[in-house]
Scaffold this motif. Sequence first.
Motif: not given
Length: 234
Positions: A19-28, A38-44, A72-77
């Motif tokens: 399992n990941a420590d942190l998951v970001l989803r619903n983003g760009m 492009k993707a919508t999620a990532l795991a850390i 909520k649709g925010a960007f991850v760079y």
Amino acid sequence: MKRAVILFMLFASAVWGANADLVLRNGMVITMDSANPKATALAIQKDKIVWVGEDAQAQSWIGAATKVIDLKGAFVYPGFIDSHAHILALGGSRLEIDLNDTPNKETIAKMVQERISKAKKGDWILGRGWDQNQWPEKKFPTAQDLDPVSPENPVVLERTDGHAVWANSVALRLAGVTAATKDPQGGKIIHDEKGNPTGVLVDNAMDLVNSKMKSLSQTEEIERTTIALKEAAS
């Protein structure tokens, strides 16, 4: 070669099965990968990005202890590298008097007086942003313009371009700047018609007063850096 493949498969299984420590989803998510830009999620896991993909697959990385953030649709760079960022200066400027767009030197004197009313005797009063070209007389100010409101506090106000400071007489005295002081290499001390320093120091001459300020403590550096990074990320 066969052994290397087996080891890689075992490693991949161990990582991808946890399992990941942190998951970001619903983003760009901007990946910088031309094949999958492009993707919508990532795991850390343990401060490393171990997976990038779509929201539907992100669920497999989420366990009971996983923190999940809805972007909520925010960007991850990817991290940016700025080769000319004055981080400490930016943070410090947010703690100083903001003199941008001040209409005249009298307004600045009042701002300095207000800051001194909240300071201790002897505290350095700093500010940045003045530009004499925006004032009616369009002339450099003098130490005497600040002295009536700052008899016991050194005042150093940086010009908007960072290439000159306006100091009061207390600051000049602490710096040992007199009519006999020579211009440092790469700098200039502005003098009046009698040869006395006016309080405006240009380029390397700014160091004459700046060098008299105490060095920042680690706590102060952290405070300024934190302020600047929060602003840069906002």
